[in-house]
Design an enzyme around this catalytic site. Sequence first.
Site, PDB file in Angstrom:
ATOM      1  N   GLU A 141       0.861  -1.175   0.000  1.00 27.81           N
ATOM      2  CA  GLU A 141       0.000   0.000   0.000  1.00 27.81           C
ATOM      3  C   GLU A 141       0.901   1.229   0.000  1.00 27.81           C
ATOM      4  O   GLU A 141       1.441   1.617   1.030  1.00 27.81           O
ATOM      5  CB  GLU A 141      -0.926  -0.012   1.220  1.00 27.81           C
ATOM      6  CG  GLU A 141      -1.962   1.080   1.235  1.00 27.81           C
ATOM      7  CD  GLU A 141      -2.879   0.963   2.446  1.00 27.81           C
ATOM      8  OE1 GLU A 141      -4.098   0.952   2.266  1.00 27.81           O
ATOM      9  OE2 GLU A 141      -2.364   0.884   3.573  1.00 27.81           O
ATOM     10  N   ALA A 143       0.098   4.467  -1.026  1.00 30.58           N
ATOM     11  CA  ALA A 143      -0.549   5.716  -0.630  1.00 30.58           C
ATOM     12  C   ALA A 143      -0.388   5.930   0.867  1.00 30.58           C
ATOM     13  O   ALA A 143      -0.463   4.986   1.662  1.00 30.58           O
ATOM     14  CB  ALA A 143      -2.023   5.690  -1.004  1.00 30.58           C
ATOM     15  N   LYS A 339       4.081  10.730   6.161  1.00 31.76           N
ATOM     16  CA  LYS A 339       4.758   9.693   5.386  1.00 31.76           C
ATOM     17  C   LYS A 339       4.097   8.366   5.704  1.00 31.76           C
ATOM     18  O   LYS A 339       3.331   8.257   6.669  1.00 31.76           O
ATOM     19  CB  LYS A 339       6.246   9.647   5.700  1.00 31.76           C
ATOM     20  CG  LYS A 339       6.605   9.485   7.168  1.00 31.76           C
ATOM     21  CD  LYS A 339       8.110   9.547   7.376  1.00 31.76           C
ATOM     22  CE  LYS A 339       8.446   9.372   8.865  1.00 31.76           C
ATOM     23  NZ  LYS A 339       9.918   9.415   9.084  1.00 31.76           N
ATOM     24  N   LYS A 340       4.383   7.365   4.895  1.00 27.91           N
ATOM     25  CA  LYS A 340       3.664   6.097   5.011  1.00 27.91           C
ATOM     26  C   LYS A 340       3.850   5.450   6.369  1.00 27.91           C
ATOM     27  O   LYS A 340       2.897   4.979   6.986  1.00 27.91           O
ATOM     28  CB  LYS A 340       4.116   5.142   3.906  1.00 27.91           C
ATOM     29  CG  LYS A 340       3.325   3.831   3.882  1.00 27.91           C
ATOM     30  CD  LYS A 340       1.833   4.081   3.688  1.00 27.91           C
ATOM     31  CE  LYS A 340       1.010   2.840   3.797  1.00 27.91           C
ATOM     32  NZ  LYS A 340      -0.430   3.129   3.811  1.00 27.91           N
ATOM     33  N   VAL A 341       5.077   5.398   6.846  1.00 25.53           N
ATOM     34  CA  VAL A 341       5.348   4.792   8.147  1.00 25.53           C
ATOM     35  C   VAL A 341       5.686   5.895   9.140  1.00 25.53           C
ATOM     36  O   VAL A 341       6.672   6.610   8.969  1.00 25.53           O
ATOM     37  CB  VAL A 341       6.512   3.782   8.078  1.00 25.53           C
ATOM     38  CG1 VAL A 341       6.802   3.216   9.459  1.00 25.53           C
ATOM     39  CG2 VAL A 341       6.158   2.657   7.099  1.00 25.53           C
TER      40      VAL A 341
END
Length: 345
Positions: A141, A143, A339-341
């Site tokens: 994923e 996004a 951000k993603k993480v």
Amino acid sequence: MTIYSDIFEQPRVTRRLLEEQRESIAGTARFIQEQGRNHVLIVARGTSDNAGRYAKYLWGSMNGLLVSLAAPSLFTMYHMPPSLAGTLVAGISQSGQSPDIVTVMKEARSQGCPTVVITNAPDSPLARHADRVVDVCAGEEKAVAATKSYQAQVMAVAMLSAALRGSPEMGAALEKVPGWIEEVLEKDAQIAQLAQRYTYMDTCAVVSRGYNYGSAFEWALKMKEMAYVVADPYSTADFLHGPIAVVERGFPVMVIAPSGVMYDDLKALTRKLHEETRADVLAISDNPELADFATSFVQLPAGIPEWLSPVVSIVPAQLFAYYLTRSKGLDTESPRGLKKVTETL
């Protein structure tokens, strides 16, 4: 891969969960039963916290478990972890990397607690501290705003509840989820048009209750993350205890009101908002009568049991947040400052 394609991948993700993880989840249910623990402490952040809110209601009502949400700061900032005696600790995380969530799980194991993790990253640091790992099978994923991984988490929570209860009826209902999601996705064009009405919205309230309390939080979070709308989530009870005072004519209120125990409560609030304040109500429900009290209405498929409705009701909310972001001319894939993480302490 975009957030739009992630949303449309959700029927496939739920089918994969049903096909590939049924035995693993059944094994996790047996593990939980063998521990004989009545209290479950859920540790999560962000979107995963909202999946935890769903688990709090579902595992409480269907499985007789006392479920609470952890305060990770007690473990990481104050360095004063509470006693976890008699507790099973369950981590829910998309990435399994946030240091605060990992720290709570480490402490749980050091105190001798049984641990379970629901994650999209079965090889993550969080998973390494679990006795049992449930892989939600959402796939990559990219996004920033989570959609398919969240929905996979709530689906896994529902599957675990059904396994703990040993209910064939719940199992049969779970099999229908991918089809129900596909029905909702057919309303894509309607939701795209509907979102344009709210292009200039900068604040709103999101209301539901019971099993969909977490859905209200998740819908609000998606609008904050993507469209930069100050969206505040509430249960109907909390909303009536003060926040309703901010509502005036035209104020946007989003309502998730599937059929079930909470429907009449949500219907009464929607009617009150329509008749007394002339609020701009966007309602998501399987009951078409709610459209009489709503400015905008999205109908869910018929026949979804209330306990399972959050797995489906979040889909039109995700699409609405996506199209609202586009109508505002904003980037749906890379929200500012995120951000993603996200690694927090």
